[in-house]
Design a protein around this motif. Structure first.
Motif, PDB file in Angstrom:
ATOM      1  N   GLY A  72      -8.079  23.196  11.961  1.00  0.00           N
ATOM      2  CA  GLY A  72      -9.403  23.680  12.199  1.00  0.00           C
ATOM      3  C   GLY A  72      -9.966  25.034  12.557  1.00  0.00           C
ATOM      4  N   TRP A  73      -9.124  25.582  11.642  1.00  0.00           N
ATOM      5  CA  TRP A  73      -9.880  27.354  11.406  1.00  0.00           C
ATOM      6  C   TRP A  73     -11.572  27.619  11.027  1.00  0.00           C
ATOM      7  CZ3 TRP A  73      -6.819  31.703   9.878  1.00  0.00           C
ATOM      8  CH2 TRP A  73      -5.771  31.939  10.413  1.00  0.00           C
ATOM      9  N   GLN A  75     -13.676  24.702  10.985  1.00  0.00           N
ATOM     10  CA  GLN A  75     -14.711  23.743  11.859  1.00  0.00           C
ATOM     11  C   GLN A  75     -15.968  24.070  11.898  1.00  0.00           C
ATOM     12  OE1 GLN A  75     -12.411  22.151  15.428  1.00  0.00           O
ATOM     13  NE2 GLN A  75     -12.779  24.051  16.108  1.00  0.00           N
ATOM     14  N   ASN A  76     -16.236  24.983  12.267  1.00  0.00           N
ATOM     15  CA  ASN A  76     -17.807  25.558  12.459  1.00  0.00           C
ATOM     16  C   ASN A  76     -18.167  26.382  11.163  1.00  0.00           C
ATOM     17  OD1 ASN A  76     -17.804  24.193  14.431  1.00  0.00           O
ATOM     18  ND2 ASN A  76     -16.806  25.292  15.288  1.00  0.00           N
TER      19      ASN A  76
END
Length: 103
Positions: A72-73, A75-76
């Motif tokens: 998830g690191w 994800q943005n």
């Protein structure tokens, strides 16, 4: 308790070994005698020659997969899709160089 016996035949004799305890082995003239003798030897071995002990081992608390904490690191990250495209292009180029079939 059930134990697996490995039974083989060589030169008209039967060799019986305890699967979990390979040091327990007998050689007999008949199949039945080999099995019976192995049961006797295995019982003697487990009751008089060794000690079977159960232990509880604490595993580390970290996840078993070291990559899971990185999940998830990106994800943005707006450049992530560009990075994935570059990786795919690079892999295709390497595949072509080594002659790996492509789709």
């Amino acid at each position: 308790m059930l134990y697996d016996i490995i039974l083989s035949r060589k030169d008209d004799k039967y060799i019986a070994r305890a699967k979990e305890w390979p040091e327990v082995a007998v050689i007999e003239k008949s199949r039945a005698a080999a099995i019976d003798q192995l049961k006797i030897q295995l019982l003697d071995y487990l009751t008089n020659k060794v000690e079977v002990v159960q232990v509880n081992i604490q595993l580390p608390t970290q996840p078993s997969n070291p990559w899971l904490d990185k999940f998830g690191w990106f994800q943005n990250d707006p450049t992530f899709d560009d990075l994935q495209a570059e990786i795919a292009t690079y892999r295709q180029a390497i595949d072509q160089e080594i002659g790996y079939p492509t789709e």
